[in-house]
Write a protein that holds these residues in place. Structure first.
Motif, PDB file in Angstrom:
ATOM      1  N   GLY A 185      -4.537   9.948  -4.126  1.00 20.14           N
ATOM      2  CA  GLY A 185      -5.303   8.779  -4.588  1.00 20.14           C
ATOM      3  C   GLY A 185      -6.797   9.069  -4.607  1.00 20.14           C
ATOM      4  O   GLY A 185      -7.479   8.760  -5.582  1.00 20.14           O
ATOM      5  N   PHE A 186      -7.307   9.697  -3.541  1.00 16.35           N
ATOM      6  CA  PHE A 186      -8.746   9.975  -3.523  1.00 16.35           C
ATOM      7  C   PHE A 186      -9.123  11.101  -4.485  1.00 16.35           C
ATOM      8  O   PHE A 186     -10.266  11.191  -4.900  1.00 16.35           O
ATOM      9  N   VAL A 214      -2.417  12.398 -10.429  1.00 14.97           N
ATOM     10  CA  VAL A 214      -1.903  11.129 -10.956  1.00 14.97           C
ATOM     11  C   VAL A 214      -0.365  11.143 -10.897  1.00 14.97           C
ATOM     12  O   VAL A 214       0.266  10.207 -10.411  1.00 14.97           O
ATOM     13  N   ILE A 244      -1.897  -2.975  -0.650  1.00 15.98           N
ATOM     14  CA  ILE A 244      -1.961  -1.691  -1.360  1.00 15.98           C
ATOM     15  C   ILE A 244      -0.809  -1.560  -2.363  1.00 15.98           C
ATOM     16  O   ILE A 244      -0.985  -1.021  -3.450  1.00 15.98           O
ATOM     17  N   LEU A 273       0.875  -1.582  -7.907  1.00 10.83           N
ATOM     18  CA  LEU A 273       1.786  -1.910  -9.013  1.00 10.83           C
ATOM     19  C   LEU A 273       1.025  -2.544 -10.177  1.00 10.83           C
ATOM     20  O   LEU A 273       1.324  -2.274 -11.340  1.00 10.83           O
ATOM     21  N   MET A 327      -0.557   0.235 -11.954  1.00 12.95           N
ATOM     22  CA  MET A 327       0.433   1.008 -12.705  1.00 12.95           C
ATOM     23  C   MET A 327       0.871   0.298 -13.988  1.00 12.95           C
ATOM     24  O   MET A 327       1.048   0.917 -15.025  1.00 12.95           O
ATOM     25  N   THR A 386      -8.591   0.527  -3.713  1.00 13.87           N
ATOM     26  CA  THR A 386      -9.400   1.499  -2.959  1.00 13.87           C
ATOM     27  C   THR A 386      -9.798   0.938  -1.591  1.00 13.87           C
ATOM     28  O   THR A 386      -9.754   1.660  -0.590  1.00 13.87           O
ATOM     29  N   LEU A 416      -6.267   1.399   5.231  1.00 11.00           N
ATOM     30  CA  LEU A 416      -5.091   2.128   5.717  1.00 11.00           C
ATOM     31  C   LEU A 416      -5.495   3.378   6.498  1.00 11.00           C
ATOM     32  O   LEU A 416      -4.904   3.708   7.526  1.00 11.00           O
TER      33      LEU A 416
HETATM   34  C1  HEM Z   1       3.509   1.721  -3.497  1.00 12.70           C
HETATM   35  C2  HEM Z   1       2.292   2.109  -3.225  1.00 12.70           C
HETATM   36  C3  HEM Z   1       1.254   2.531  -4.242  1.00 12.70           C
HETATM   37  C4  HEM Z   1       1.245   2.407  -5.618  1.00 12.70           C
HETATM   38  C5  HEM Z   1       2.286   1.753  -6.496  1.00 12.70           C
HETATM   39  C6  HEM Z   1       0.012   3.031  -6.106  1.00 12.70           C
HETATM   40  C7  HEM Z   1      -0.387   3.118  -7.425  1.00 12.70           C
HETATM   41  C8  HEM Z   1      -1.583   3.650  -7.870  1.00 12.70           C
HETATM   42  C9  HEM Z   1      -1.955   3.834  -9.259  1.00 12.70           C
HETATM   43  C10 HEM Z   1      -1.081   3.448 -10.460  1.00 12.70           C
HETATM   44  C11 HEM Z   1      -3.198   4.382  -9.297  1.00 12.70           C
HETATM   45  C12 HEM Z   1      -3.995   4.804 -10.548  1.00 12.70           C
HETATM   46  C13 HEM Z   1      -3.769   6.256 -10.805  1.00 12.70           C
HETATM   47  C14 HEM Z   1      -2.415   6.462 -11.442  1.00 12.70           C
HETATM   48  O1  HEM Z   1      -2.234   6.041 -12.585  1.00 12.70           O
HETATM   49  O2  HEM Z   1      -1.533   7.039 -10.761  1.00 12.70           O
HETATM   50  C15 HEM Z   1      -3.626   4.547  -7.927  1.00 12.70           C
HETATM   51  C16 HEM Z   1      -4.850   5.038  -7.553  1.00 12.70           C
HETATM   52  C17 HEM Z   1      -5.275   5.188  -6.236  1.00 12.70           C
HETATM   53  N1  HEM Z   1      -4.486   5.026  -5.113  1.00 12.70           N
HETATM   54 FE1  HEM Z   1      -2.613   4.273  -5.077  1.00 12.70          FE
HETATM   55  N2  HEM Z   1      -0.691   3.503  -5.023  1.00 12.70           N
HETATM   56  C18 HEM Z   1       0.033   3.215  -3.872  1.00 12.70           C
HETATM   57  C19 HEM Z   1      -0.294   3.551  -2.574  1.00 12.70           C
HETATM   58  C20 HEM Z   1      -1.493   4.127  -2.185  1.00 12.70           C
HETATM   59  C21 HEM Z   1      -1.851   4.477  -0.820  1.00 12.70           C
HETATM   60  C22 HEM Z   1      -0.929   4.304   0.380  1.00 12.70           C
HETATM   61  C23 HEM Z   1      -3.121   4.966  -0.855  1.00 12.70           C
HETATM   62  C24 HEM Z   1      -3.988   5.480   0.245  1.00 12.70           C
HETATM   63  C25 HEM Z   1      -3.755   5.410   1.521  1.00 12.70           C
HETATM   64  C26 HEM Z   1      -3.575   4.917  -2.241  1.00 12.70           C
HETATM   65  C27 HEM Z   1      -4.821   5.302  -2.677  1.00 12.70           C
HETATM   66  C28 HEM Z   1      -5.255   5.297  -3.991  1.00 12.70           C
HETATM   67  C29 HEM Z   1      -6.620   5.576  -4.420  1.00 12.70           C
HETATM   68  C30 HEM Z   1      -7.801   5.901  -3.503  1.00 12.70           C
HETATM   69  C31 HEM Z   1      -6.630   5.518  -5.821  1.00 12.70           C
HETATM   70  C32 HEM Z   1      -7.827   5.720  -6.745  1.00 12.70           C
HETATM   71  C33 HEM Z   1      -8.395   4.351  -7.066  1.00 12.70           C
HETATM   72  C34 HEM Z   1      -9.521   4.431  -8.092  1.00 12.70           C
HETATM   73  O3  HEM Z   1     -10.492   5.116  -7.855  1.00 12.70           O
HETATM   74  O4  HEM Z   1      -9.370   3.797  -9.136  1.00 12.70           O
HETATM   75  N3  HEM Z   1      -2.567   4.422  -3.024  1.00 12.70           N
HETATM   76  N4  HEM Z   1      -2.613   4.102  -7.079  1.00 12.70           N
END
Ligand code: HEM
Length: 219
Positions: A29-30, A45, A128, A133, A136, A162, A168
């Motif tokens: 994520g970071f 991603v 989170i 979701l 997404m 974020t 977390l």
């Molecule tokens: C079911 C749990 C989660 C879902 C469905 C999810 C989904 C997403 C999606 C869709 C993105 C945009 C990038 C992409 O298209 O993949 C994203 C970005 C990100 N996620 Fe998650 N995530 C989840 C859990 C987490 C957790 C547990 C962390 C950290 C402890 C995290 C940290 C981040 C960060 C830091 C970003 C970048 C945000 C930004 O700068 O726009 N995510 N996540």
């Protein structure tokens, strides 16, 4: 002291898998957030998506387990001994005083742990997961190949997600420190690996009230 089987198999599997997935989601994520480069943006991603699906499946099983075993009762908040527990963590612990609450199989958490883990489960994780979701499914494609953009602002969702990630990580750091405050610095961690922990013998009166209060099945 008595060796007690305190953490069941599924509970240990869920705990360590959840920890690994959260650390991996934080890393990927970071990277998406542009904080550093490990896998490369595209791969980050992709991995973040796969890990988030795995976390969702794990959460579904964990919810089922909590309700079918009655373990959810461990998280009913109480103010009993809450002040003593706060005093212990802020003062008593540094003077080598004994823990104000006793850990038993039917009451594994002290009042402060109950509040912290409850907030983790019902506020932090939903925050989170729901923001993730929404992130997404911001842009989807319908059956006529038309791109549908959701009616909310992606920027707000990204900020909430974020902030959730930072919270977390803070939880994780405090949690790891707190695990070292058991009978010995590693006793709690060993218990979450093996399932067994050396606990003070329950006095009869204490265990009888606990037994009345709870009816947690061994699963
Ligand atoms: C079911 C749990 C989660 C879902 C469905 C999810 C989904 C997403 C999606 C869709 C993105 C945009 C990038 C992409 O298209 O993949 C994203 C970005 C990100 N996620 Fe998650 N995530 C989840 C859990 C987490 C957790 C547990 C962390 C950290 C402890 C995290 C940290 C981040 C960060 C830091 C970003 C970048 C945000 C930004 O700068 O726009 N995510 N996540």
């Amino acid at each position: 002291m008595k060796k007690v089987y305190i953490y069941k198999k599924f509970e240990r599997f869920w705990h360590w898998t959840q920890a690994a997935l959260i650390i991996f989601l934080a890393l990927t994520g970071f990277e998406v957030h542009n904080s550093f480069t490990i896998f490369g943006f595209e791969q980050a991603v992709f991995y973040h998506r796969i890990a988030s699906y795995m976390l969702l499946i794990l959460i579904a099983f964990a919810i089922f387990w909590h309700f079918t075993t009655g373990e959810w009762k461990q998280y009913v908040p109480t103010t009993k001994k809450l002040k003593e527990q706060i005093r212990y963590y802020t003062k008593g612990i540094f003077k080598g005083e004994p823990h104000p609450t006793k850990k038993t199989t039917l009451s594994k958490l002290n009042p402060l742990q109950i509040l912290t883990y409850l907030a983790f489960k019902v506020i932090l994780v939903p925050l989170i997961v729901i923001s993730g979701l929404m992130y997404m499914f911001y842009k989807t494609i319908d059956k006529n190949d038309v791109v549908i953009i959701s009616g909310y602002e992606l920027k707000t969702v990204a900020i909430v997600h974020t902030v959730g990630a930072f919270l977390l990580i803070t939880f994780l750091i405090v949690h790891v420190y707190m695990t070292t405050t058991g009978h010995t610095p590693t006793s709690n961690i060993k218990a979450m690996i093996t399932g067994f922990e050396n606990l003070e013998e329950e006095d009869k009166e204490n265990s009888e009230t606990e037994n009345k209060k709870n009816s947690i099945t061994e699963k």
